[in-house]
Design a protein around this motif. Structure first.
Motif, mmCIF file in Angstrom:
data_model
loop_
_atom_site.group_PDB
_atom_site.id
_atom_site.type_symbol
_atom_site.label_atom_id
_atom_site.label_comp_id
_atom_site.label_asym_id
_atom_site.label_seq_id
_atom_site.Cartn_x
_atom_site.Cartn_y
_atom_site.Cartn_z
ATOM 1 N N ALA A 114 0.824 -1.203 0.000
ATOM 2 C CA ALA A 114 0.000 0.000 0.000
ATOM 3 C C ALA A 114 0.859 1.255 0.000
ATOM 4 O O ALA A 114 0.558 2.235 -0.692
ATOM 5 C CB ALA A 114 -0.938 0.006 1.210
ATOM 6 N N LEU A 115 1.947 1.213 0.775
ATOM 7 C CA LEU A 115 2.828 2.380 0.835
ATOM 8 C C LEU A 115 3.588 2.558 -0.484
ATOM 9 O O LEU A 115 3.712 3.667 -1.003
ATOM 10 C CB LEU A 115 3.822 2.252 1.998
ATOM 11 N N ASN A 116 4.077 1.434 -1.035
ATOM 12 C CA ASN A 116 4.781 1.511 -2.326
ATOM 13 C C ASN A 116 3.869 2.083 -3.409
ATOM 14 O O ASN A 116 4.299 2.864 -4.258
ATOM 15 C CB ASN A 116 5.266 0.125 -2.764
ATOM 16 N N GLU A 117 2.603 1.667 -3.349
ATOM 17 C CA GLU A 117 1.654 2.109 -4.369
ATOM 18 C C GLU A 117 1.444 3.625 -4.294
ATOM 19 O O GLU A 117 1.477 4.326 -5.313
ATOM 20 C CB GLU A 117 0.328 1.393 -4.124
ATOM 21 N N LEU A 118 1.243 4.127 -3.069
ATOM 22 C CA LEU A 118 1.042 5.569 -2.929
ATOM 23 C C LEU A 118 2.316 6.319 -3.314
ATOM 24 O O LEU A 118 2.259 7.370 -3.976
ATOM 25 C CB LEU A 118 0.635 5.927 -1.489
ATOM 26 N N ALA A 119 3.457 5.754 -2.944
ATOM 27 C CA ALA A 119 4.731 6.403 -3.305
ATOM 28 C C ALA A 119 4.844 6.514 -4.824
ATOM 29 O O ALA A 119 5.232 7.553 -5.361
ATOM 30 C CB ALA A 119 5.909 5.620 -2.726
ATOM 31 N N THR A 120 4.483 5.443 -5.523
ATOM 32 C CA THR A 120 4.532 5.438 -6.993
ATOM 33 C C THR A 120 3.598 6.494 -7.565
ATOM 34 O O THR A 120 3.936 7.210 -8.512
ATOM 35 C CB THR A 120 4.138 4.045 -7.530
ATOM 36 N N VAL A 125 6.133 8.417 2.758
ATOM 37 C CA VAL A 125 4.782 7.890 2.850
ATOM 38 C C VAL A 125 4.733 6.922 4.026
ATOM 39 O O VAL A 125 5.572 6.019 4.105
ATOM 40 C CB VAL A 125 4.421 7.147 1.539
ATOM 41 N N ASP A 126 3.792 7.124 4.966
ATOM 42 C CA ASP A 126 3.695 6.193 6.088
ATOM 43 C C ASP A 126 2.256 5.689 6.206
ATOM 44 O O ASP A 126 1.438 5.920 5.322
ATOM 45 C CB ASP A 126 4.198 6.851 7.386
ATOM 46 N N PHE A 127 1.958 5.005 7.313
ATOM 47 C CA PHE A 127 0.628 4.394 7.417
ATOM 48 C C PHE A 127 -0.481 5.429 7.458
ATOM 49 O O PHE A 127 -1.544 5.231 6.885
ATOM 50 C CB PHE A 127 0.568 3.439 8.610
ATOM 51 N N ALA A 128 -0.193 6.574 8.108
ATOM 52 C CA ALA A 128 -1.204 7.636 8.164
ATOM 53 C C ALA A 128 -1.545 8.129 6.766
ATOM 54 O O ALA A 128 -2.650 8.590 6.497
ATOM 55 C CB ALA A 128 -0.709 8.793 9.030
#
Lengths: 692, 692
Positions: B586-592, B632-635
C-alpha cells in the motif's frame, strides 16, 4: 494547350528575377538610410508572392501535362527555403566569407525550435524511461575510434577530376550517370540494358572498391562540368582529424557519432545503475562528418546534432516490460519482404503483430520503433508520410541482428531521420578487446545450478622446467583457453600429440602431455558473466527539423501567396503574439501586461505594436508558425475585459477574459486542452481580421 | 603538542589507503557475483567517512598550529571530488583507455545540472532581454579566426624538456619556480630579492617572448621532474586545427570561443531586428582550447561550454534603459584603484555609484555586471565569495574600453568565471576589413543636419586617358579616401605636387593636379553610418558549475562524515525523492502515485524502495543534493492522507496532504513559495528520521 502556360511560367520567372534585383538594391540603400525597412520588407514579401505565383503556374502545368512533379518539388522546396532563410530559421554559416558547404547556423527561430525539439526528445525518452543521460567531448582520441572501427572503415569512395583535382563521391557520380542514362530520350537504352542499370542502381551503396571501379569504367563515367577523366575510386575517411596536446603525437578525431562516449562509460553506468540490466543511456550532442561534397541543404551537413540511445540488455532476453503499451500502434512498416515484393510500398501493421510474425526481431526494438513513431507525431511529422524501412540483409553489418530506419517523405525523397538497430554485443566486445577492460555484466541465476565446466590445471613444475622465464605467459595462455580450445587440446594430448598454444603476445609454445590437466567437473554455478547486447535508436535532430519544416509548410486556402508554418505548439519558436487592435496607450498597456503574463507562465511571445493591419500581422506570424494570437481591443479595456484569441490553422477566434488568456494558452501548449475545448467553452468571435 | 595529531593524521592516511584497497577488491568480486552491490556501497561510504576523518584531523592540526590551510583546501577539494566522482557528476573521459588530460564527461546528475544551469541562463538573459539566440558550428574556416586575431595571437608560451621533449607552459613553470624560491627555508632570499620576485610574479602573465626567455634564464628554471635544461620559450597556438573537405586545402579550427559566430552574422541579425540598435545576440555552445598541460581539474579543460552575449550598441550612447533596475545592487567590486591600493581587497559598492564615479565605464557594462551577479546568486554561488575584478590597464587589449572579470573564490583561489568587456568596435571592424562586407549600422538623426562634407569628384576623362584599364581601380581608390586622406591629397595637388594613391590590390598610382576635384560642401545629412561597439559578457558554464559545487558542499553539523550538496532547487538534478517508510504494497503504491504526480508537473524525482533506513536514504539523497523528500507512512494511506515533506538544509519536516504535495514542491522549486511559507502553513512533524 499548355503553350500559353509555358509562356506564363517564363514571364513569372522573369518577374521573380527582376524583383530579386529590386530587393538587392533596396537593401543597399536601406544601409545608407535612403530607404525604409518597411519598403524592403514589402519588396521581399512581393518577391515571395511572385515566387508563389511561379510555383502555382508550374503546378498548373504539371496538372495539365500529367508530368510528375520534379519541378513542383523544386518550387515547393524553393518557396519553403525562401521563408526559412528570410525569417532566419537558418543561414549558411560564415556567409560574409562566402560560406563553406555543409555548415549552417540556426538563427533565433531555428534555435528556439531546436531547443524545443531536443527538450521534447528528452522528456519523451530520457525522463519517461529513466535513462542515464551523459555528455562526452566531441574531440576523441584515435584509440576509441580504432576500436569502434571508424578509423579503418568510416569511409566513402572518392574520385577526382584528373585535370582540376576536384573531388566527388563515387556513388553519387555513378548514380547520377545511371539515372541520366535511364532518362536519355535520344538514345534510349534497350530493355535488357534498363534492367541491368536498375539492378546496379539498387546496389550502388554497397559496391566495394573494385566493383565500384569496374562500374565507373564500364559506364565511362566522367567528371561533371568538365567531362574530364576521373581517377579510380579510393576510400576517403569522413572524420575530421586533429591533434591533441602540444606534442602532436596524440591523434584525435571529432566524433562521427555520440554513441562511443556511452560505450566507453558502460562500466561506470552499470555501476551507477546498481549493477542491474536492462538500462538505457542517452546523449544529445554534436557529431561531425567531413562529407566529400555536401549537397541537399540541411539534410547533409558536416556538423549536426544527434540524440542517441544505447539500451543495454541481456542478449538472451530482449522482451520489454512496456511492450504492451505500444503493441497496438500501426505505423507504416516497410519490411524486407515488402521491399522485395511487387508493390514496393510500406503497409501499416500493428507492432504486436510484427513481433509475433517475426518481422521485427524483438520486443525491445519494436518498443523503440513505437516510441519513435509517437515522438515524430508529437513534433509535427505527418505519420502518413513516414515509414520504418527494414535494412535488407546485405545492408546490415555482419554483427547486427535487425535494423530499421525511420524515414520521412520530403521533396528530396525518403529521408532517413532515425536508425534503430539491434547491434548485438558488438560494440562492448570491440571496446573490451581494445581496452583490455572487462565490459561485461553478471547475471545471477534465480537458483544456483549444477553445471559441467571444463577445468584447466597447468602443471607448474613441468612448465617451469621447460619454459623457464616464459612459464607465466604459457600458464596464462592455458588458463585463458575457452571451453572448445581446452577440449581440443585435451584430445590432442590424450592422443599423445604435441599441440601449439599461443600466448597473448602471439608467441606459440609446444605443449606436451603431462604439462596440463584438463578435466570436466560438475560445479555449483551462481550465475554467468556476459557482454550485454545493445539496441540503438539514433536520431538526427537537424534532419527531423527539416522534414518537419516541409510537413508544416502550407499556403492559405485560396491565397497561394500566404505561407503558413503549421508548427505544433510544442515546437513553435514563439507560442503567442499580442496585438493592440489600434495604436492607443490603453490598448498598448494591456497588451504589454498580457505579454508579461505569458512570460510569467513560461511562454515565449512577441508583442507587435507596429500599427500594421491585423491581416498583415497575422501573415507575418503565420510565417514563423506562431500558433496563437491575442488581440486587445476597446472592449478589452472599457467593456467586458475580454480579448480575441485566434488559432492559426483554423483561423477561428474566441473571446477570453484578458486575465485568463495566458493560462488558456499554457493549457493549449501543454496539450491539457484542445482548441475544440476552447471553442466549446468560450464565445466565438466572427473572424474579420484576416480579411482586412 | 601537535605531535600526537601528526601521528593521528598518519594513521588516518593509512586507514584511507587500506580501505581504498578493500573497495577495489570488492568491486572486482561484485563483477563475479561474489559480493553484493550493498557491500560495495557500504565500503565506499566507509572510505568517504575515513577521508572525512582525515580531513577533520588535518583541520584540527591547522587550527592548533595556526598554519594556513593549503592542506585543508586540498582535503576539502578531495572530499568533494570523492562525492562528485562517486555519484558520477563527472568522470574523466575515455577512462577505460587511460583518459586524456583536459577532457571530462558529465554523468547523469552532472548532465542534469548543466541543463538546469544553461536553461536558467537562457531564461535570465535571453528571454528577459529578448536577445537573438543563434547556434553556429564549432568547425570554423581559417579566415574567420584570422580576422579575429586568433590565428596569429591565440598562443601560450611553451618550453620543452631538452632531453625528454615533454612540454610545459612557460608561465606556469616560472610561477612555480618563483613561488618555491619565496618559500625556500634553507636559503631564504634577501628582502631585496623577495621584492624583485614578487614584482616578476605579478607580471608573469604579461611577459613577451624575449622577457619570458630572459626571466627563465636568469632564474635558471629547469624541467620539472627531470631537472633537465629547457628550450627557450616559443608561442604555441591553442586552437585545435583540422582540414575541411576532401582536398585538404581548406584549413579549419575548432572555435576557441562562440563569439565570432555572432559577429559574422551581425548584418543578418541587425536586419532581423528591423535595423534597430541596441540589440543583443547570444550563443550557448562548446568551445575548444588545446591547453599545453591542463591541470586544475574541471577548471581548465580542452572542451567546454560557453554562454556568450554580444550587446551591440552605438558607441556614442552606452546608457541602458533598465539601468535603474540594477543601480542599487551592491556586489563586491575590485576596482583598479583597490588592486593598486594597500588593502588589496574588494569592497561592496552600488553599481549606480560605480558608474557615477566613473569606476565602471558605462551603464550598459554595469547593467550586465548587475545581471551577472543576480544570475550567480540564483544558481547558488555565495555572493560574499564572488567579486568583480577590473582589468588593470596593461591587462586589457589596446581597443578595449573597460573589462571586469566575475571571479569566484574556491580552493584553487579566485577563479575567473565570467569576463565582461567593452570591446569598442574592434570585432566588427576586423571582420569588415577582412571580409570586405560592410558591418555597420545607420543612425538616423532626429532632424536632418547641415554638415560640411568632403566631396571627391574624379575626372573620368583624364583618368581614362592616363590609366587606361586601371581607370576603374584608381577611381574607386580616390572615392574610397576618408576625409583626412582626401584633404591631404587636395593640399598636395593644390601645391602642384604629384601624390601616390593605392588601390585595393595595393598597387600605387601617381595622381596629378586636374585628375580629381576635391571640395568641401555643405550638405543636408539625414544620419550617419557607424560601426557599433560591442559589450561582451562571456560565461564559462563548467567553471560556474565547479565553483557552485564548492559553495554547495558542506557536512552535517556534528557529523563530518555526512556530505551534503546544498544545491538551489532550480539547479538540483533531482527535485524530490519519494520513500515508503517501510516496504508494504500500500505504501509503495502511494509512493509510486506521488512520483507520477511529480513527473506530471515536470519535476525530476527518484522513488527509493530499497528498504534502507530512512536516515541512510536521506544521506544518499543529500549527496546528490535533492532538496525535498516525501515519506509515505501508514497515516498517508489509512489515516488523514498526509505525508511527510522534508527540506534538505534545515531538515525540518511538515505534514502535507498527499494530493497536494507535488504542487507544493513545484511552487518551492519555482520560488513562488519559500520554505518559511510552508512551515507557516503546514503542521510540523518532529524530525525523527534522521536519527534512525
Amino acid at each position: 494547350m499548355t503553350e500559353h502556360l509555358e509562356k506564363e511560367i517564363q514571364d513569372a520567372q522573369e518577374a521573380v528575377a527582376k524583383q530579386g534585383d529590386t530587393v538587392r538594391s533596396l537593401k543597399a540603400s536601406l544601409k545608407e538610410g535612403k530607404s525604409e525597412k518597411a519598403d524592403v520588407d514589402a519588396a521581399i514579401q512581393k518577391l515571395a508572392e511572385l515566387k508563389l505565383v511561379l510555383e502555382a503556374k508550374q503546378k498548373e502545368f504539371e496538372k495539365a501535362t500529367g508530368k510528375v512533379s520534379a519541378q513542383s518539388k523544386e518550387a515547393l522546396r524553393a518557396a519553403l527555403a525562401g521563408v526559412l532563410e528570410r525569417r532566419m530559421f537558418y543561414i549558411p554559416s560564415f556567409k560574409i566569407y562566402g560560406s563553406v558547404a555543409g555548415f549552417y547556423d540556426y538563427g533565433p527561430p531555428g534555435c528556439a525550435i531546436k531547443q524545443n525539439m531536443t527538450q521534447t526528445w528528452r522528456n519523451h525518452f530520457v525522463l519517461e524511461e529513466n535513462m542515464l543521460e551523459v555528455e562526452c567531448p566531441a574531440v576523441t582520441p584515435e584509440i576509441v575510434l580504432k576500436a569502434s572501427g571508424h578509423v579503418d572503415r568510416f569511409t566513402d569512395f572518392m574520385v577526382t577530376d584528373a585535370v582540376t583535382g576536384e573531388c566527388f563521391r563515387a556513388d553519387h557520380l555513378l548514380e547520377g550517370h545511371l539515372e541520366a542514362l535511364l532518362e536519355d530520350k535520344k538514345n534510349p537504352p534497350s530493355a535488357e540494358k534498363i534492367k541491368e542499370i536498375r539492378e546496379l542502381l539498387a546496389s550502388v551503396g554497397e559496391l566495394k572498391q573494385d566493383t565500384m571501379a569496374a562500374a565507373l569504367k564500364e559506364y565511362n563515367v566522367r567528371a561533371p562540368g568538365t567531362g574530364n577523366d576521373i581517377s579510380p575510386p579510393f576510400p576517403f575517411n569522413l572524420m575530421f582529424k586533429t591533434s591533441i596536446g602540444p606534442k602532436g603525437d596524440l591523434v584525435g578525431y571529432l566524433r562521427p557519432e555520440t554513441a562511443q562516449g556511452i560505450f566507453v562509460n558502460f562500466r561506470d553506468l552499470l555501476y551507477y545503475n546498481g549493477g542491474k540490466l536492462p538500462f538505457a543511456a542517452a546523449q544529445i550532442g554534436n557529431s561531425y562528418r567531413n562529407e566529400i561534397s555536401p549537397r541537399a541543404g540541411l539534410l547533409r551537413v558536416r556538423e549536426f546534432t544527434q540524440a542517441e540511445i544505447e539500451h543495454f540488455v541481456n542478449g538472451a532476453d530482449k522482451s520489454h516490460p512496456k511492450f504492451a503499451s505500444i503493441a497496438g500502434l500501426r505505423p507504416l512498416l516497410y519490411s524486407r519482404a515488402l521491399q522485395m515484393g511487387e508493390e514496393k510500398k510500406a503497409q501499416p501493421m500493428s507492432l504486436g503483430e510484427a513481433v509475433e510474425k517475426g518481422i521485427i526481431a524483438n520486443e525491445t526494438l519494436a518498443y523503440f520503433i513505437g516510441r519513435t513513431w509517437l515522438f515524430f507525431i508529437k513534433v509535427g511529422i505527418n505519420p502518413e508520410r513516414m515509414r520504418f524501412r527494414q535494412h535488407l540483409q546485405h545492408e546490415m553489418a555482419h554483427y547486427a541482428t535487425d535494423c530499421w530506419d525511420g524515414e520521412v517523405e520530403t521533396t528530396y525523397g525518403w529521408v532517413e531521420c532515425v536508425g534503430l538497430a539491434d547491434r548485438s554485443a558488438y560494440d562492448l566486445k570491440a571496446h573490451t578487446s581494445m581496452s583490455k577492460n572487462d565490459l561485461t555484466a553478471f547475471e545471477k541465476f534465480p537458483e544456483p545450478r549444477m553445471e559441467e565446466v571444463v577445468k584447466v590445471v597447468p602443471n607448474n613444475k613441468e612448465l617451469g622446467a621447460v619454459f623457464k622465464k616464459d612459464q607465466k605467459a604459457v600458464k596464462e595462455a592455458l588458463e585463458a583457453l575457452d571451453e572448445c580450445g581446452a577440449m581440443e587440446l585435451k584430445s590432442k594430448l590424450e592422443a599423445g600429440e604435441t599441440a601449439k598454444v599461443a600466448t597473448s603476445t602471439g608467441q606459440a609454445f609446444d605443449i606436451k602431455p603431462g604439462m596440463v590437466e584438463i578435466k570436466k567437473v560438475t560445479e555449483k554455478v551462481t550465475g554467468r558473466t556476459y557482454t550485454p547486447s545493445v539496441i540503438e535508436p539514433s536520431f538526427g535532430i537537424g534532419r527531423i527539423m527539416y522534414c518537419m519544416f516541409e510537413h508544416s509548410y502550407y499556403t492559405r486556402e485560396g491565397d497561394e501567396t500566404r505561407a503558413v508554418m503549421g508548427f505544433k505548439p510544442i515546437v513553435a519558436p514563439t507560442k503567442a503574439t499580442v496585438f493592440p487592435l489600434v495604436q492607443k496607450p490603453a490598448l498598448n498597456e494591456l497588451a504589454t501586461k498580457i505579454s508579461r503574463d505569458l512570460t510569467s507562465v513560461g511562454l515565449s511571445n512577441i508583442i507587435d505594436t507596429t500599427g500594421n493591419t491585423i491581416g498583415k500581422r497575422y501573415a507575418r506570424t503565420d510565417e514563423i508558425g506562431v500558433p496563437f494570437a491575442v488581440t486587445v481591443d476597446f472592449a478589452s479595456v472599457d467593456g467586458d475585459g475580454s480579448v480575441t484569441l485566434r488559432e492559426r490553422d483554423s483561423m477561428a477566434q474566441v473571446r477570453v477574459l484578458q486575465s485568463e488568456v495566458a493560462n488558456v494558452i499554457r493549457n493549449l501548449v501543454d496539450d491539457r486542452m484542445t482548441w475544440g475545448d476552447v471553442t466549446a467553452t468560450y464565445p466565438a468571435q466572427k473572424a474579420q481580421a484576416d480579411e482586412e
